[in-house]
Design a protein around this motif. Structure first.
Motif, PDB file in Angstrom:
ATOM      1  N   GLU A   7       0.831  -1.204   0.000  1.00 48.80           N
ATOM      2  CA  GLU A   7       0.000   0.000   0.000  1.00 48.80           C
ATOM      3  C   GLU A   7       0.869   1.257   0.000  1.00 48.80           C
ATOM      4  OE1 GLU A   7      -4.074   1.524   2.059  1.00 48.80           O
ATOM      5  OE2 GLU A   7      -2.529   0.833   3.445  1.00 48.80           O
ATOM      6  N   MET A   8       1.936   1.254   0.790  1.00 47.09           N
ATOM      7  CA  MET A   8       2.848   2.397   0.809  1.00 47.09           C
ATOM      8  C   MET A   8       3.430   2.658  -0.576  1.00 47.09           C
ATOM      9  SD  MET A   8       4.970   1.880   4.373  1.00 47.09           S
ATOM     10  CE  MET A   8       6.063   3.245   4.018  1.00 47.09           C
ATOM     11  N   MET A   9       3.857   1.591  -1.233  1.00 46.53           N
ATOM     12  CA  MET A   9       4.480   1.751  -2.544  1.00 46.53           C
ATOM     13  C   MET A   9       3.468   2.196  -3.600  1.00 46.53           C
ATOM     14  SD  MET A   9       7.644   1.249  -2.116  1.00 46.53           S
ATOM     15  CE  MET A   9       7.396   1.930  -0.469  1.00 46.53           C
ATOM     16  N   TYR A  10       2.254   1.676  -3.498  1.00 48.46           N
ATOM     17  CA  TYR A  10       1.215   2.055  -4.465  1.00 48.46           C
ATOM     18  C   TYR A  10       0.878   3.538  -4.337  1.00 48.46           C
ATOM     19  CZ  TYR A  10      -3.293   2.107  -6.889  1.00 48.46           C
ATOM     20  OH  TYR A  10      -4.331   2.403  -7.733  1.00 48.46           O
ATOM     21  N   ILE A  11       0.744   4.002  -3.101  1.00 45.90           N
ATOM     22  CA  ILE A  11       0.461   5.422  -2.886  1.00 45.90           C
ATOM     23  C   ILE A  11       1.652   6.271  -3.326  1.00 45.90           C
ATOM     24  CG2 ILE A  11      -0.027   7.168  -1.132  1.00 45.90           C
ATOM     25  CD1 ILE A  11      -1.459   4.905   0.433  1.00 45.90           C
ATOM     26  N   ALA A  12       2.858   5.784  -3.040  1.00 48.49           N
ATOM     27  CA  ALA A  12       4.058   6.509  -3.474  1.00 48.49           C
ATOM     28  C   ALA A  12       4.085   6.658  -4.990  1.00 48.49           C
ATOM     29  CB  ALA A  12       5.305   5.775  -2.994  1.00 48.49           C
ATOM     30  N   LYS A  13       3.646   5.624  -5.682  1.00 52.36           N
ATOM     31  CA  LYS A  13       3.580   5.710  -7.143  1.00 52.36           C
ATOM     32  C   LYS A  13       2.552   6.754  -7.574  1.00 52.36           C
ATOM     33  CE  LYS A  13       2.508   3.095 -11.321  1.00 52.36           C
ATOM     34  NZ  LYS A  13       2.171   1.779 -11.913  1.00 52.36           N
ATOM     35  N   LYS A  14       1.382   6.742  -6.932  1.00 53.56           N
ATOM     36  CA  LYS A  14       0.330   7.694  -7.297  1.00 53.56           C
ATOM     37  C   LYS A  14       0.764   9.135  -7.039  1.00 53.56           C
ATOM     38  CE  LYS A  14      -3.579   6.497  -8.030  1.00 53.56           C
ATOM     39  NZ  LYS A  14      -4.342   6.256  -9.275  1.00 53.56           N
ATOM     40  N   LEU A  15       1.611   9.324  -6.013  1.00 53.14           N
ATOM     41  CA  LEU A  15       2.055  10.673  -5.654  1.00 53.14           C
ATOM     42  C   LEU A  15       3.400  11.037  -6.286  1.00 53.14           C
ATOM     43  CD1 LEU A  15       1.065  10.773  -1.867  1.00 53.14           C
ATOM     44  CD2 LEU A  15      -0.231  11.575  -3.844  1.00 53.14           C
ATOM     45  N   ASN A  16       3.894  10.145  -7.148  1.00 61.32           N
ATOM     46  CA  ASN A  16       5.115  10.415  -7.929  1.00 61.32           C
ATOM     47  C   ASN A  16       6.365  10.615  -7.077  1.00 61.32           C
ATOM     48  OD1 ASN A  16       3.798  10.362 -10.502  1.00 61.32           O
ATOM     49  ND2 ASN A  16       2.962  12.386 -10.046  1.00 61.32           N
ATOM     50  N   PHE A  17       6.492   9.838  -6.015  1.00 60.52           N
ATOM     51  CA  PHE A  17       7.716   9.896  -5.229  1.00 60.52           C
ATOM     52  C   PHE A  17       8.838   9.148  -5.945  1.00 60.52           C
ATOM     53  CE2 PHE A  17       4.882  10.757  -1.529  1.00 60.52           C
ATOM     54  CZ  PHE A  17       5.498  11.930  -1.128  1.00 60.52           C
ATOM     55  N   ARG A  18      10.056   9.615  -5.724  1.00 61.61           N
ATOM     56  CA  ARG A  18      11.220   8.956  -6.316  1.00 61.61           C
ATOM     57  C   ARG A  18      11.630   7.781  -5.433  1.00 61.61           C
ATOM     58  NH1 ARG A  18      12.651  14.550  -7.183  1.00 61.61           N
ATOM     59  NH2 ARG A  18      13.682  14.525  -5.160  1.00 61.61           N
ATOM     60  N   ALA A  19      11.706   6.600  -6.025  1.00 60.06           N
ATOM     61  CA  ALA A  19      11.988   5.386  -5.257  1.00 60.06           C
ATOM     62  C   ALA A  19      13.173   4.637  -5.851  1.00 60.06           C
ATOM     63  CB  ALA A  19      10.756   4.482  -5.227  1.00 60.06           C
ATOM     64  N   LEU A  20      13.935   4.003  -4.979  1.00 61.97           N
ATOM     65  CA  LEU A  20      15.096   3.219  -5.388  1.00 61.97           C
ATOM     66  C   LEU A  20      14.994   1.818  -4.803  1.00 61.97           C
ATOM     67  CD1 LEU A  20      18.030   3.052  -6.605  1.00 61.97           C
ATOM     68  CD2 LEU A  20      18.828   3.688  -4.308  1.00 61.97           C
ATOM     69  N   GLN A  21      15.221   0.812  -5.637  1.00 64.71           N
ATOM     70  CA  GLN A  21      15.291  -0.570  -5.159  1.00 64.71           C
ATOM     71  C   GLN A  21      16.740  -0.897  -4.827  1.00 64.71           C
ATOM     72  OE1 GLN A  21      12.273  -3.334  -5.886  1.00 64.71           O
ATOM     73  NE2 GLN A  21      13.144  -3.342  -3.838  1.00 64.71           N
ATOM     74  N   LEU A  22      16.977  -1.313  -3.579  1.00 62.67           N
ATOM     75  CA  LEU A  22      18.336  -1.569  -3.108  1.00 62.67           C
ATOM     76  C   LEU A  22      18.498  -3.053  -2.766  1.00 62.67           C
ATOM     77  CD1 LEU A  22      21.082  -0.336  -2.143  1.00 62.67           C
ATOM     78  CD2 LEU A  22      20.045  -0.184   0.139  1.00 62.67           C
ATOM     79  N   PRO A  23      19.304  -3.795  -3.515  1.00 57.22           N
ATOM     80  CA  PRO A  23      19.562  -5.196  -3.150  1.00 57.22           C
ATOM     81  C   PRO A  23      20.259  -5.275  -1.792  1.00 57.22           C
ATOM     82  CG  PRO A  23      20.245  -4.744  -5.408  1.00 57.22           C
ATOM     83  CD  PRO A  23      19.966  -3.413  -4.769  1.00 57.22           C
ATOM     84  N   VAL A  24      19.755  -6.134  -0.917  1.00 53.56           N
ATOM     85  CA  VAL A  24      20.329  -6.277   0.425  1.00 53.56           C
ATOM     86  C   VAL A  24      20.525  -7.757   0.735  1.00 53.56           C
ATOM     87  CG1 VAL A  24      19.290  -4.145   1.276  1.00 53.56           C
ATOM     88  CG2 VAL A  24      18.042  -6.299   1.523  1.00 53.56           C
TER      89      VAL A  24
END
Length: 378
Positions: free
Chosen positions: A320-337
């Motif tokens: 849900e956090m990521m879906y809303i972040a997408k709708k609000l156009n936040f910049r996101a980075l996927q970090l392999p851990v």
């Protein structure tokens, strides 16, 4: 002594006299706004229930003195603060603050920022938020992880704090946490009320979602890191995530363990694969895995996400956090851990996967019309 004008309807019952002790206060009932014909105070605090009333009062004061510095205090968090600011007249500085009784000093910090911006009143800080639930049987792993985190904080991030959020545990998890905190408080040698370990406790289990919401509501930090409690992740990856967020370009950094996790069963790998396929259209650009238990967000992102999150989404709160972040156009980075899938996980692979599918359908209906330009600020 500098003066502060406070216009309030007294509904929040904020104890201004005990919070703002360094300034002379002129407190006026908002019903008596017509009596104000001159403003000599360098800062005006407007504390009324309705946002629209706050805007109206601000504009009336700005008609008297266009350069008045104003602090608007709300009772709730609005993702539409930029819309509020567009409706305010004049050219004085304007700040908006959500009143939280757990952080009364925020009022004083904002007043001092308005009065003396040349003197920084608050350092950038970091919160490491650890959801816990029925961890008694594997508390040794929790303890080991906390010791690693404390080492990280002592060596590299002295402005960071660790917060446990207990998701309604039924065993002795909270007692064990309290013992950790007791030792921490006894060992603390500072004269302030700052402690490296803190805790919040939920009354009922929310399957993780409530712990995120409690953290976002109650904790004040420039960077928030959410991480599982069971010593699954390396502190080097946590440090890397903090450093990336501190640069300021990315709003969200999401860990992924899909290609590095050890001790993971074939069934879990298959389910993770199909989850990625299903959720990819719901995630921000560049993100393909939302479910790994390590992610970080900055303060602006947390403030904007919170009004849209629900405590009944359970383990799908990350999605849900990521879906809303997408709708609000936040910049996101996927970090392999790097990650170790520890024994004793509370995840029921089949049952939780079915619930996950239901949440996907819910997200597509409940949050489909999210837009910052459509928020009601009345």
């Amino acid at each position: 002594m500098e003066k502060i004008l406070i216009i309030t309807d007294f509904k929040k019952a904020i104890p201004y006299e005990s919070i703002i002790t360094f300034y002379e206060l002129n407190i006026i009932n908002s019903n008596s706004i017509d009596s104000i014909t001159e403003i000599t105070e360098p800062v005006v605090i407007i504390d009324v229930e309705k946002v629209s009333d706050g805007i109206e009062i601000t504009n009336r004061l700005r008609n008297i003195n266009p350069s008045s510095n104003v602090l608007l205090i709300n009772n709730f968090l609005s993702p539409a603060e930029h819309l509020i600011l567009t409706k305010i007249k004049g050219y004085g500085k304007t700040k908006i603050l959500r009143w939280r009784r757990t952080y009364p000093d925020e009022i004083l910090i904002n007043v001092q920022d308005l009065l003396h911006p040349e003197f920084p009143s608050k350092i950038s800080d970091i919160a490491i938020i650890i959801p816990v639930y029925n961890e008694e049987s594997r508390f040794e792993k929790v303890y080991n992880f906390i010791q690693k985190l404390k080492f990280l904080l002592d060596e590299s991030f002295t402005n960071a704090t660790i917060y446990f959020v207990n998701d309604g545990s039924k065993d002795n998890t909270q007692k064990l946490i309290d013992k950790l905190l007791e030792v921490e408080h006894e060992e603390t040698t500072t004269i302030s009320n700052y402690f490296q370990l803190n805790t919040y406790e939920l009354e009922q289990n929310t399957r993780k979602a409530g712990t995120y919401l409690e953290g976002l509501r109650s904790i004040n930090a420039s960077v928030m890191i959410f991480v599982d409690a069971d010593d699954s992740f390396e502190i080097g990856d946590i440090a890397k995530m903090i450093n990336i967020l501190n640069i300021g370009y990315y709003d969200i950094v999401v860990g992924t363990k899909d290609f590095s996790a050890t001790n993971r069963s074939i069934l879990r790998r298959l389910i993770s694969f199909f989850k990625r396929l299903l959720t990819k259209p719901l995630l921000p650009k560049g993100i393909y895995d939302s479910q790994t238990g390590l992610k970080g967000i900055n303060a602006n992102c947390s403030k904007m996400l919170l009004p849209y999150l629900h405590d009944n989404t359970g383990l799908a709160i990350d999605l849900e956090m990521m879906y809303i972040a997408k709708k609000l156009n936040f910049r996101a980075l996927q970090l392999p851990v790097k990650c170790i899938d520890q024994e004793g996980s509370h995840v029921n692979i089949v049952k939780d996967s079915i619930a996950f599918l239901k949440i996907i359908l819910k997200l597509l209906t409940v949050n489909k019309n999210i837009s910052l330009d459509k928020n009601d600020i009345n």
